[in-house]
Design an enzyme around this catalytic site. Structure first.
Site, short mmCIF file in Angstrom:
data_model
loop_
_atom_site.label_atom_id
_atom_site.label_comp_id
_atom_site.label_asym_id
_atom_site.label_seq_id
_atom_site.Cartn_x
_atom_site.Cartn_y
_atom_site.Cartn_z
N ILE A 29 -10.84 122.59 -12.54
CA ILE A 29 -11.58 123.58 -13.18
C ILE A 29 -11.46 123.07 -14.77
CG2 ILE A 29 -11.37 126.11 -14.04
CD1 ILE A 29 -10.55 126.67 -11.37
N LEU A 96 -4.24 127.14 -16.71
CA LEU A 96 -4.76 126.84 -15.27
C LEU A 96 -3.70 126.12 -14.38
CD1 LEU A 96 -7.92 125.13 -17.05
CD2 LEU A 96 -8.15 126.79 -15.34
N TYR A 185 2.71 131.70 -2.43
CA TYR A 185 1.74 130.91 -3.59
C TYR A 185 1.10 132.49 -4.06
CZ TYR A 185 -2.86 129.76 -5.58
OH TYR A 185 -4.20 129.55 -6.26
N LYS A 251 -12.32 118.41 10.96
CA LYS A 251 -11.07 119.16 11.85
C LYS A 251 -11.14 120.41 11.50
CE LYS A 251 -7.81 115.26 11.99
NZ LYS A 251 -6.97 114.77 11.26
N VAL A 253 -9.50 124.09 11.67
CA VAL A 253 -8.17 124.60 11.73
C VAL A 253 -8.36 126.11 12.59
CG1 VAL A 253 -6.34 125.79 10.81
CG2 VAL A 253 -7.19 123.61 9.77
N ARG A 260 -15.20 132.49 4.32
CA ARG A 260 -14.97 132.23 2.94
C ARG A 260 -16.21 132.42 2.07
NH1 ARG A 260 -10.66 132.13 4.29
NH2 ARG A 260 -8.64 130.85 3.99
N ASP A 337 -3.58 132.50 7.29
CA ASP A 337 -4.74 132.35 6.86
C ASP A 337 -5.36 133.62 6.29
OD1 ASP A 337 -6.85 131.02 5.63
OD2 ASP A 337 -7.53 130.17 7.76
P1 NAD Z 1 -5.95 121.72 -9.97
O1 NAD Z 1 -4.88 121.27 -9.24
O2 NAD Z 1 -6.93 120.65 -9.92
O3 NAD Z 1 -5.59 121.67 -11.64
C1 NAD Z 1 -4.36 122.28 -11.97
C2 NAD Z 1 -3.81 121.38 -13.21
O4 NAD Z 1 -2.37 121.87 -13.74
C3 NAD Z 1 -3.51 119.80 -12.72
O5 NAD Z 1 -4.12 119.04 -13.51
C4 NAD Z 1 -2.03 119.79 -12.70
O6 NAD Z 1 -1.63 118.47 -13.11
C5 NAD Z 1 -1.82 120.71 -13.78
N1 NAD Z 1 -0.14 121.21 -13.79
C6 NAD Z 1 0.29 121.67 -12.88
N2 NAD Z 1 1.59 121.81 -13.17
C7 NAD Z 1 1.64 121.49 -14.41
C8 NAD Z 1 2.70 121.52 -15.41
N3 NAD Z 1 4.05 122.03 -14.73
N4 NAD Z 1 2.67 120.94 -16.66
C9 NAD Z 1 1.32 120.53 -17.06
N5 NAD Z 1 0.36 120.50 -16.27
C10 NAD Z 1 0.47 120.91 -14.98
O7 NAD Z 1 -6.39 123.15 -9.58
P2 NAD Z 1 -7.68 123.70 -10.15
O8 NAD Z 1 -8.63 123.93 -8.83
O9 NAD Z 1 -8.27 123.40 -11.32
O10 NAD Z 1 -7.11 125.24 -10.30
C11 NAD Z 1 -6.86 125.68 -11.62
C12 NAD Z 1 -6.04 127.22 -11.57
O11 NAD Z 1 -7.12 128.02 -10.75
C13 NAD Z 1 -5.21 127.36 -10.77
O12 NAD Z 1 -3.93 128.27 -11.26
C14 NAD Z 1 -5.06 127.72 -9.40
O13 NAD Z 1 -4.24 128.64 -8.95
C15 NAD Z 1 -6.58 128.50 -9.83
N6 NAD Z 1 -7.34 128.76 -8.59
C16 NAD Z 1 -8.52 127.87 -8.28
C17 NAD Z 1 -9.26 127.94 -7.33
C18 NAD Z 1 -10.31 127.26 -6.82
O14 NAD Z 1 -11.32 127.50 -6.26
N7 NAD Z 1 -10.53 125.81 -7.63
C19 NAD Z 1 -9.08 129.21 -6.44
C20 NAD Z 1 -8.05 130.20 -6.69
C21 NAD Z 1 -7.15 129.82 -7.81
N1 UDP Z 2 -9.55 124.23 6.78
C1 UDP Z 2 -10.00 123.43 7.78
N2 UDP Z 2 -10.09 122.04 7.90
C2 UDP Z 2 -9.79 121.27 6.91
C3 UDP Z 2 -9.12 121.92 5.76
C4 UDP Z 2 -9.08 123.35 5.71
O1 UDP Z 2 -10.50 124.02 8.89
O2 UDP Z 2 -9.72 120.11 7.05
C5 UDP Z 2 -9.67 125.44 6.79
C6 UDP Z 2 -8.64 126.31 6.28
O3 UDP Z 2 -7.64 126.38 7.45
C7 UDP Z 2 -9.03 127.55 5.61
C8 UDP Z 2 -10.36 127.16 4.88
O4 UDP Z 2 -10.66 125.71 5.59
O5 UDP Z 2 -9.09 128.37 6.67
C9 UDP Z 2 -10.16 127.02 3.55
O6 UDP Z 2 -9.15 126.05 3.11
P1 UDP Z 2 -8.71 125.67 1.65
O7 UDP Z 2 -7.71 124.50 1.69
O8 UDP Z 2 -9.89 125.34 0.88
O9 UDP Z 2 -8.01 126.79 0.83
P2 UDP Z 2 -8.24 128.41 0.98
O10 UDP Z 2 -9.45 129.18 1.01
O11 UDP Z 2 -7.50 128.89 2.43
O12 UDP Z 2 -7.51 129.00 -0.16
#
Ligand code: NAD
Ligand code: UDP
Length: 389
Positions: A29, A96, A185, A251, A253, A260, A337
């Site tokens: 993100i 983030l 989490y 795969k 699960v 979703r 899940d």
């Molecule tokens: P991501 O893992 O790609 O990015 C997280 C970044 O944080 C990574 O680059 C990592 O190196 C950095 N980071 C982690 N711990 C750190 C630390 N101690 N010090 C410095 N940097 C650190 O994940 P993302 O998908 O970009 O998600 C960003 C945020 O959005 C997260 O808080 C995540 O929980 C939330 N989120 C994302 C999604 C999504 O759909 N992508 C869904 C739900 C929540």
């Molecule tokens: N999942 C799956 N096969 C894979 C990876 C994930 O069937 O190879 C399923 C997982 O069990 C969940 C959904 O896909 O039901 C979305 O998983 P993701 O890891 O993207 O994160 P979530 O939406 O659960 O946070």
């Protein structure tokens, strides 16, 4: 870059350039948010992360049009005293940083809880102590399971949106038992949300909380054995991309029955930019950010990705495109899940006028085009490499 004088917020007020401390800027993100801010706004970014591979194209060479508006600070927020200084010299903090891949929640629950709660505490405290605005990334997982999932399978109420639509201000957070460590989490994210909310109520912290609902697109996670560990398990987009690139079955699960809603990262980033530039409308709010129109089961996602990948790669799909696998086999003990995740969009629509635009097919087409272009050759070479004896 847009002229700062030409930029106005949703209420017609001029947007002044700001300095944004973005923690976790090197992730999926963060990389898209950096791109957006640099190419379309006059704001400056202090990008904090332990990695910068996903934003390297924004940092080098020095001749880039936004050089001088982004500085990378390689630091771990767990243990680096420079963090407070960076927060003090910023107008806004976007946090983030997190461990946020489900495969870690049940296998590394301590790291997950520390990362999502303990490590976020100093960020909240520094913002509160120094009167800095905070946009904190939480998760849709905070809702846990739907109320409907606890009703009998044949209950007609399961079809009633009141039992499954997830609303920021009324839905409960329903997690499984403690031994189902999947919820480590969600629970850590819930507690940090409550802490931020309380800092707002008791100490006047200006905050916005974002709950992403499965944002997906280019640069999400890693392809195992190519730009991440061979045994690593990323989120579903990267798992399925990896299977498609290697011509292996996808795969599913526990039968792929979970549902979703997926939103395109570029749509979601528009919402974050609105929050950044409209503090009067975003402060004090928790926002769902997702696309309720893009709902599928994981099985349907696998089928659609198979079709789209065939189209963008020009390769026929394999004879057995999917196989079933148990969650215990795939994720190990303690996995559980979320059954269904449909965001209610009333609050974000009312406050910021935001709506997602991109259909699931279209977002998969652009994302899988990127995956094919970026990884197909590397995967081909990895498969061709003889195994060392
Ligand atoms: P991501 O893992 O790609 O990015 C997280 C970044 O944080 C990574 O680059 C990592 O190196 C950095 N980071 C982690 N711990 C750190 C630390 N101690 N010090 C410095 N940097 C650190 O994940 P993302 O998908 O970009 O998600 C960003 C945020 O959005 C997260 O808080 C995540 O929980 C939330 N989120 C994302 C999604 C999504 O759909 N992508 C869904 C739900 C929540
Ligand atoms: N999942 C799956 N096969 C894979 C990876 C994930 O069937 O190879 C399923 C997982 O069990 C969940 C959904 O896909 O039901 C979305 O998983 P993701 O890891 O993207 O994160 P979530 O939406 O659960 O946070």
């Amino acid at each position: 870059m847009a002229e700062s004088s030409a930029r106005v917020d949703l209420d017609g007020n001029t947007i002044n350039p700001m300095t944004i401390c973005m923690i976790g800027a090197g992730g999926f993100i963060g990389s898209h948010l950096c791109e957006k801010l640099l190419s379309e706004t006059p704001h400056t970014i202090l990008a904090v992360d332990v990695y910068n591979d996903k934003i390297k194209h924004l940092l080098e060479p020095d001749s880039l049009p936004w050089a001088g508006r982004i500085q990378f600070h390689r630091l771990n927020i767990k243990n680096d005293s420079r963090l407070e200084g960076l927060i003090k010299c910023s107008d806004l903090i976007v946090n983030l940083a997190a461990i946020c891949t489900p495969a870690d929640y049940n296998t590394r629950p301590l790291d997950t809880i520390y990362s999502n709660f303990i490590d976020a505490l100093p960020v909240v405290k520094y913002c509160s102590d120094n009167n800095k605005r905070l946009i904190h990334f939480s998760t849709c997982e905070i809702y846990g399971k739907t109320i409907g999932s606890y009703l009998p399978k044949d209950s007609p109420l399961r079809q009633d949106p009141a039992y499954y639509i997830l609303k920021e201000d009324t839905s409960p957070c329903i997690f499984g038992p403690i031994e189902k460590q999947r919820w480590s989490y969600a629970c850590a994210k819930q507690l940090i949300e409550r802490l931020i909310f309380a800092e707002g109520a008791e100490n006047g912290l200006e905050f916005t909380i974002v709950r992403p609902f499965n944002w997906i697109g280019p640069r999400m996670d890693f392809i195992p054995g190519i730009d991440g560990p061979s045994e690593g398990v990323p989120r579903v987009l990267a798992c399925f991309s990896n299977n498609l690139l290697r011509r292996e079955p996808l795969k599913l699960v526990d039968g792929g029955e979970s549902q979703r809603t997926f939103v395109y990262i570029k749509d979601a980033i528009e919402a974050v930019l609105l929050m950044i530039e409209n503090p009067g409308r975003a402060n004090g709010h928790i926002f769902n950010v997702g696309n309720p129109n893009n709902e599928v089961t994981v099985r349907q996602l696998a089928e659609m990705m198979t079709k789209v990948y065939s189209k963008v790669s020009g390769e026929d799909s394999i004879e057995t495109p999917t196989i079933d696998v148990s969650s215990k086999e795939f994720y190990g003990e303690g996995y559980d899940d979320s059954d269904k995740r449909i965001p209610d969009m009333t609050i974000i629509n009312k406050q910021l006028g935001w709506d997602p635009k991109t259909s699931l097919w279209d977002l998969l087409e652009s994302t899988l085009t990127y995956q094919h272009r970026t990884y197909a050759e590397a995967v081909r070479q990895a498969i061709a490499k003889p195994v060392a004896s």
